[in-house]
Design a protein around this motif. Structure first.
Motif, PDB file in Angstrom:
ATOM      1  N   ILE A  44      36.500  45.062  40.507  1.00 26.03           N
ATOM      2  CA  ILE A  44      37.780  44.517  40.058  1.00 26.03           C
ATOM      3  C   ILE A  44      38.849  45.083  40.978  1.00 26.03           C
ATOM      4  CG2 ILE A  44      39.449  44.411  38.175  1.00 26.03           C
ATOM      5  CD1 ILE A  44      37.109  44.902  36.245  1.00 26.03           C
ATOM      6  N   GLU A  46      42.916  45.128  41.601  1.00 27.21           N
ATOM      7  CA  GLU A  46      44.195  44.829  40.970  1.00 27.21           C
ATOM      8  C   GLU A  46      45.339  45.380  41.813  1.00 27.21           C
ATOM      9  OE1 GLU A  46      46.932  43.346  38.244  1.00 27.21           O
ATOM     10  OE2 GLU A  46      44.780  42.945  38.470  1.00 27.21           O
ATOM     11  N   ASP A  47      46.162  44.479  42.331  1.00 28.32           N
ATOM     12  CA  ASP A  47      47.354  44.860  43.085  1.00 28.32           C
ATOM     13  C   ASP A  47      48.472  45.120  42.079  1.00 28.32           C
ATOM     14  OD1 ASP A  47      49.522  45.166  44.728  1.00 28.32           O
ATOM     15  OD2 ASP A  47      49.266  43.295  45.817  1.00 28.32           O
ATOM     16  N   ILE A  48      48.684  46.384  41.756  1.00 24.84           N
ATOM     17  CA  ILE A  48      49.675  46.751  40.746  1.00 24.84           C
ATOM     18  C   ILE A  48      51.069  46.438  41.285  1.00 24.84           C
ATOM     19  CG2 ILE A  48      50.589  48.628  39.325  1.00 24.84           C
ATOM     20  CD1 ILE A  48      47.898  50.069  39.800  1.00 24.84           C
ATOM     21  N   GLN A  63      35.035  42.244  34.946  1.00 24.51           N
ATOM     22  CA  GLN A  63      36.123  41.988  34.016  1.00 24.51           C
ATOM     23  C   GLN A  63      35.635  41.232  32.791  1.00 24.51           C
ATOM     24  OE1 GLN A  63      40.059  40.756  35.530  1.00 24.51           O
ATOM     25  NE2 GLN A  63      39.939  39.010  34.151  1.00 24.51           N
ATOM     26  N   ARG A  66      41.594  39.778  30.323  1.00 18.01           N
ATOM     27  CA  ARG A  66      42.857  40.189  30.936  1.00 18.01           C
ATOM     28  C   ARG A  66      43.984  39.589  30.118  1.00 18.01           C
ATOM     29  NH1 ARG A  66      44.667  41.289  36.326  1.00 18.01           N
ATOM     30  NH2 ARG A  66      46.845  40.703  36.626  1.00 18.01           N
ATOM     31  N   LYS A  88      49.836  44.841  32.007  1.00 16.72           N
ATOM     32  CA  LYS A  88      48.607  44.067  31.861  1.00 16.72           C
ATOM     33  C   LYS A  88      47.499  44.995  31.359  1.00 16.72           C
ATOM     34  CE  LYS A  88      50.212  40.292  33.985  1.00 16.72           C
ATOM     35  NZ  LYS A  88      50.325  38.967  33.324  1.00 16.72           N
ATOM     36  N   ILE A  90      43.455  45.119  31.283  1.00 17.23           N
ATOM     37  CA  ILE A  90      42.231  44.522  31.830  1.00 17.23           C
ATOM     38  C   ILE A  90      41.037  45.260  31.240  1.00 17.23           C
ATOM     39  CG2 ILE A  90      40.958  43.973  33.931  1.00 17.23           C
ATOM     40  CD1 ILE A  90      43.680  44.365  35.419  1.00 17.23           C
TER      41      ILE A  90
END
Length: 237
Positions: A44, A46-48, A63, A66, A88, A90
């Motif tokens: 996974i 994820e671009d925070i 995942q 979400r 978010k 996830i």
């Protein structure tokens, strides 16, 4: 020969159609029936914040769901009172079938005075007992934003080292661990109990040599006999 060609075309068309049906059915199953465990090849990413400033990668995880989560607050082991906004959540499963979740968010530095009081990159790395989780928050002045992540779950054990260097892929020389299961670290600019922020700070060993007073303010005598012996040799007791 013409009939043979038509038959071949029909067979190819049927084969392609079956592949499409299989793909659609498989995708629907994955959406409706969460995976019981992840494959080692799963991950996974994820671009925070969506600006490539802080990216989380969970390897060997698949995942499950979400969703947006309402604003919330949490308290860390070192008594930081923190929170998230516009976050978010996830949820995921790992290769052992253990389930966990990640909360990620990007927020204004004004809501995190502990790490945004000056124009420096500062961060908090700590554990969250109430969620059986580990958190990392960092202020990037050039982005005018604080980025946060919590990795948690009853079946998930995520160390500070794993979060910082494996999941977030941070540079070890720029981001040192400030808390671990065996020791604490405090800012080199310790200020009599105030301003407890985490920045790129020394570990316990270094703190004992650069600021013995701060060391003894926060550690019990006998916690580390090597350090205690050194400080005694330097005239501290």
């Amino acid at each position: 020969m013409a009939n043979v060609g038509k038959v071949v075309v029909i067979l190819i068309g049927l084969f392609v159609a079956l592949l499409l049906i299989a793909f659609i059915v498989g995708s629907a199953i994955n959406l409706l029936v969460p995976p019981s465990q992840a494959l080692y090849s799963d991950k996974i990413v994820e671009d925070i914040g969506g600006d490539n400033a802080l990216v989380a990668t969970l390897k060997g995880c698949a995942q499950i769901n979400r969703k947006d989560v309402s604003d919330g607050n949490f308290k860390t082991d070192l008594n930081f009172n923190l929170g998230w906004k516009n976050a978010k959540n996830i949820s995921y499963v790992d290769t052992y079938g253990h389930k966990g979740y990640v909360i990620v968010w990007k927020d204004s530095p004004n809501n995190y005075p502990d790490i945004s009081s000056t124009n420096q990159t500062r961060y908090i790395s700590d554990y969250v007992s109430s969620m059986n989780g580990t958190c990392f928050l960092v202020n990037f002045p050039d982005k005018n934003a604080v980025y946060g992540i919590i990795v948690a779950g009853d079946d998930i054990e995520c160390s500070e080292s794993k979060l910082m260097y494996d999941i977030l892929d941070l540079n070890r020389s720029e981001f040192t661990q400030t808390y671990s299961t065996t020791s604490y670290s405090y800012p080199s600019s310790y200020d009599s109990g105030s301003g407890h922020y985490h920045t790129v700070v020394p570990d316990r060993y270094t703190l004992s040599r650069t600021d013995p007073g701060a060391y003894y303010d926060h550690y019990e005598y006998g916690d580390n006999y090597d350090i205690d012996n050194y400080l005694e040799s330097e005239g501290y007791d």
